[in-house]
Design an enzyme around this catalytic site. Structure first.
Site, short mmCIF file in Angstrom:
data_model
loop_
_atom_site.label_atom_id
_atom_site.label_comp_id
_atom_site.label_asym_id
_atom_site.label_seq_id
_atom_site.Cartn_x
_atom_site.Cartn_y
_atom_site.Cartn_z
N GLY A 132 1.64 15.18 7.66
CA GLY A 132 1.83 15.06 8.89
C GLY A 132 2.66 14.17 9.63
O GLY A 132 2.44 13.56 10.39
N GLY B 71 2.96 14.34 14.50
CA GLY B 71 2.96 13.04 14.62
C GLY B 71 3.43 12.30 15.87
O GLY B 71 4.53 12.25 15.74
N GLN B 72 2.90 11.17 16.30
CA GLN B 72 4.45 10.15 17.57
C GLN B 72 5.54 9.86 15.98
O GLN B 72 6.67 10.28 16.76
CB GLN B 72 4.07 8.91 17.46
CG GLN B 72 4.44 8.53 18.43
CD GLN B 72 3.53 6.87 18.81
OE1 GLN B 72 2.82 6.25 17.95
NE2 GLN B 72 4.67 6.10 19.12
N ASP C 40 2.82 19.78 7.87
CA ASP C 40 0.72 19.56 8.85
C ASP C 40 0.52 20.08 8.75
O ASP C 40 0.73 21.45 8.03
CB ASP C 40 2.52 18.80 10.61
CG ASP C 40 0.93 17.97 11.25
OD1 ASP C 40 -0.50 18.10 11.11
OD2 ASP C 40 1.51 16.94 11.55
N ILE D 263 -3.41 18.24 3.46
CA ILE D 263 -3.24 16.76 2.11
C ILE D 263 -5.34 16.97 1.90
O ILE D 263 -4.79 16.13 0.77
CB ILE D 263 -2.91 14.90 2.73
CG1 ILE D 263 -3.82 14.85 3.92
CG2 ILE D 263 -1.63 15.10 3.10
CD1 ILE D 263 -4.02 13.80 4.20
N TYR E 250 -10.34 2.70 9.90
CA TYR E 250 -8.61 2.88 10.42
C TYR E 250 -8.02 1.99 9.29
O TYR E 250 -7.45 2.25 8.42
CB TYR E 250 -8.12 2.98 11.65
CG TYR E 250 -6.25 3.04 11.44
CD1 TYR E 250 -5.97 3.48 11.49
CD2 TYR E 250 -6.32 2.41 11.99
CE1 TYR E 250 -4.97 4.43 11.46
CE2 TYR E 250 -4.34 2.09 12.75
CZ TYR E 250 -4.33 3.32 12.32
OH TYR E 250 -2.66 3.51 12.19
N1 LIG Z 1 1.96 4.86 15.67
C1 LIG Z 1 1.74 4.17 15.79
O1 LIG Z 1 1.58 2.66 16.78
C2 LIG Z 1 1.60 3.31 14.61
C3 LIG Z 1 1.02 2.73 14.35
C4 LIG Z 1 0.92 1.46 12.89
C5 LIG Z 1 0.62 2.61 11.33
N2 LIG Z 1 1.60 3.84 12.46
C6 LIG Z 1 0.64 5.15 10.66
O2 LIG Z 1 2.11 5.95 10.98
C7 LIG Z 1 2.05 6.84 10.52
C8 LIG Z 1 2.24 8.41 10.97
O3 LIG Z 1 1.33 7.32 12.59
P1 LIG Z 1 1.85 8.33 13.61
O4 LIG Z 1 1.40 7.64 15.06
O5 LIG Z 1 2.24 9.84 13.64
O6 LIG Z 1 0.15 9.24 13.95
P2 LIG Z 1 0.21 11.19 15.10
O7 LIG Z 1 -2.28 10.19 14.89
O8 LIG Z 1 0.07 10.74 15.58
O9 LIG Z 1 0.09 11.83 13.36
C9 LIG Z 1 -0.82 12.48 12.69
C10 LIG Z 1 -0.70 13.45 12.16
O10 LIG Z 1 -1.06 13.85 10.67
C11 LIG Z 1 -2.00 14.90 10.75
N3 LIG Z 1 -2.70 14.93 10.18
C12 LIG Z 1 -4.06 14.96 10.11
N4 LIG Z 1 -4.56 15.82 9.69
C13 LIG Z 1 -3.88 16.40 8.19
C14 LIG Z 1 -4.70 16.48 7.25
N5 LIG Z 1 -6.34 16.80 6.62
N6 LIG Z 1 -3.53 16.89 6.33
C15 LIG Z 1 -2.12 16.81 6.44
N7 LIG Z 1 -2.28 16.30 8.30
C16 LIG Z 1 -2.66 16.17 8.30
C17 LIG Z 1 -2.03 14.94 12.52
O11 LIG Z 1 -2.07 17.17 12.06
C18 LIG Z 1 -1.22 14.29 12.69
O12 LIG Z 1 0.22 15.73 13.74
C19 LIG Z 1 0.34 7.22 10.31
O13 LIG Z 1 -0.47 6.88 9.28
C20 LIG Z 1 -0.24 5.44 11.35
O14 LIG Z 1 -1.47 5.54 10.81
C21 LIG Z 1 1.20 4.43 13.04
C1 LIG Z 2 -1.58 -0.22 15.45
C2 LIG Z 2 -1.71 1.52 15.21
O1 LIG Z 2 -1.94 1.70 13.97
C3 LIG Z 2 -1.95 2.17 16.11
N1 LIG Z 2 -1.00 2.81 17.41
C4 LIG Z 2 -3.63 2.19 16.62
O2 LIG Z 2 -3.36 1.68 17.99
O3 LIG Z 2 -4.42 3.02 15.85
#
Ligand SMILES: NC(=O)c1ccc[n+]([C@@H]2O[C@H](COP(=O)([O-])OP(=O)(O)OC[C@H]3O[C@@H](n4cnc5c(N)ncnc54)[C@H](O)[C@@H]3O)[C@@H](O)[C@H]2O)c1
Ligand SMILES: C[C@@H](O)[C@H](N)C(=O)O
Length: 375
Positions: free
Chosen positions: A64, A67-68, A90, A109, A197
């Site tokens: 993944g 993503g961000q 990804d 995945i 989630y």
């Molecule tokens: N960004 C935040 O604020 C935040 C906060 C807490 C936890 N997280 C965790 O950190 C991780 C990364 O977050 P993010 O913000 O980069 O998420 P995001 O949503 O920006 O990116 C997630 C990525 O997962 C990919 N994805 C979706 N389905 C898939 C699959 N079947 N196989 C492979 N990839 C797949 C998407 O294409 C995407 O690029 C996540 O697990 C999220 O829960 C993020």
């Molecule tokens: C907090 C975190 O898991 C994510 N940025 C959400 O808001 O869903």
């Protein structure tokens, strides 16, 4: 584009895009001879087939990764371990600059065999599992969120256990719910989240810890707050407003906020988040008294964030149009995070508080927008 519309677009895209993980109904059935279920006691975990000397650099796979958070993490890990030792993956097509910045590979995945092939062929030793559907997008598509966040995690856990990988899975403030203590929220307390989630992340924490105790899996997990970044867009969460405000403030001088002005949530600048991830992955196992830690930096409301931004951009105009789904989620999440265990065990320390965050975001987005105007 207002955040609500952007979210709807992301949710629709997740529903409609082929190859976005929507092949949920065709989730791969596992045809493998090994399963952690066949391991009868924890000492058998020494079956690990990959020889990995501690003096070698790890070979890292990030799922993944587009993503961000993934691209920034790859950059940090490549600086430390070498460009070719970190593979981004990804199901989306990488932008040109990402494709040329280091190894990239397609990996869904939900496809267990393909995932295993990647781990074996590239002699992966660390797996950072970032694939997920975030809180708001997850509520818009529960079946897909359940498949990616829960079935996908099961694939990851089995592959990590089978190949003796060090596994990082991020959790979130969203793994807590309305019955958890909210101010502050400690590591260990009631966890009854009310989103798919949150349920999937509480499940990930428990499954990872179970595999650690049962099979010796080197599972490491941090509960991230809302992460704020300038050069990558959030993927459809409840904390997204705290990123969008900076873009709108610089580009239009106006921002429409989808959470109430007094909604307090824990937040963190991306550099702190990625450094914490590297630090916990490198921490000697004996320093980790737990396998799932809260990490924190700051906590603010939209009103407090606006006031800080207005110190730099006094003409910024704010309106509030509350998104009931996101507001209900935010109202069930921690307001402040207690991360004292991370600070004591492996010396976690954040660098960015609210003023530094605002300054850094505005500098970055401001200079980007100047470059765009010139070219
Ligand atoms: N960004 C935040 O604020 C935040 C906060 C807490 C936890 N997280 C965790 O950190 C991780 C990364 O977050 P993010 O913000 O980069 O998420 P995001 O949503 O920006 O990116 C997630 C990525 O997962 C990919 N994805 C979706 N389905 C898939 C699959 N079947 N196989 C492979 N990839 C797949 C998407 O294409 C995407 O690029 C996540 O697990 C999220 O829960 C993020
Ligand atoms: C907090 C975190 O898991 C994510 N940025 C959400 O808001 O869903």
């Amino acid at each position: 584009m207002p955040v609500v519309r952007a979210l709807t677009k992301v949710a629709k895209k997740a529903l409609l895009t082929p190859g976005c993980g929507c092949q949920v109904s065709a989730v791969a059935v596992r045809h493998v001879s090994f399963s952690p279920r066949q391991v009868t006691n924890a000492s058998d975990a020494s079956f690990h087939s990959v020889s990995f000397s501690e003096t070698d650099h790890p070979k890292v796979l990030i799922t993944g990764g587009l993503g961000q958070l993934g691209v920034g993490l790859a950059k940090l890990l490549r600086k430390r371990f070498g460009k070719n030792n970190v593979i981004l993956s990804d199901i989306r097509k990488p932008p040109t600059h990402v494709f040329h910045s280091g190894p990239f590979i397609y990996s869904d995945i939900l496809d267990y065999k393909n995932l295993r092939e990647i781990v074996v062929n590239n002699r992966i030793t660390w797996l950072v599992h970032y694939s997920a559907l975030l809180s708001a997008v997850g509520e818009a598509n529960v079946a897909l969120a359940r498949a990616v966040n829960i079935t996908g995690l099961h694939n990851i856990l089995d592959i990590a256990a089978e190949h003796g990988l060090r596994l990082f899975v991020p959790s979130t403030i969203g793994a807590f719910g309305p019955t958890s203590p909210r101010n502050p929220t400690p590591d260990l307390c009631v966890q009854r989240p009310r989103t798919i989630y949150g349920v999937s992340k509480a499940h990930a924490e428990l499954m990872g810890e179970y595999y650690h105790h049962r099979y010796g899996l080197d599972f490491r997990c941090l509960r991230y707050p809302g992460i704020i970044s300038a050069d990558s867009q959030p993927g459809g969460g409840t904390t997204d407003y705290a990123v969008q405000i900076f873009h709108d403030a610089v580009k239009t001088g106006k921002f429409e906020c989808n959470l109430k002005p007094d909604t307090r949530l824990p937040m963190m600048y991306i550099d702190d988040c990625l450094r914490a991830t590297l630090e916990v992955m490198e921490a000697p196992a004996e320093t980790l008294s737990m396998r799932t830690y809260n990490i924190n930096a700051m906590s603010f409301t939209p009103d407090e964030l606006v006031q800080e931004v207005q110190k730099q951009l006094p003409d910024l105009q704010i309106t509030y149009k509350i998104d009931p789904v996101r507001q209900a989620i935010a109202d069930s999440w921690p307001m402040n995070f207690d991360d004292s265990n991370a600070r004591n065990d492996w010396r976690w320390k954040h660098d960015y508080d609210l003023p530094e965050l605002v300054q850094t975001m505005l500098n970055f987005i401001g200079s980007e927008s100047q470059v765009a105007q010139v070219s």
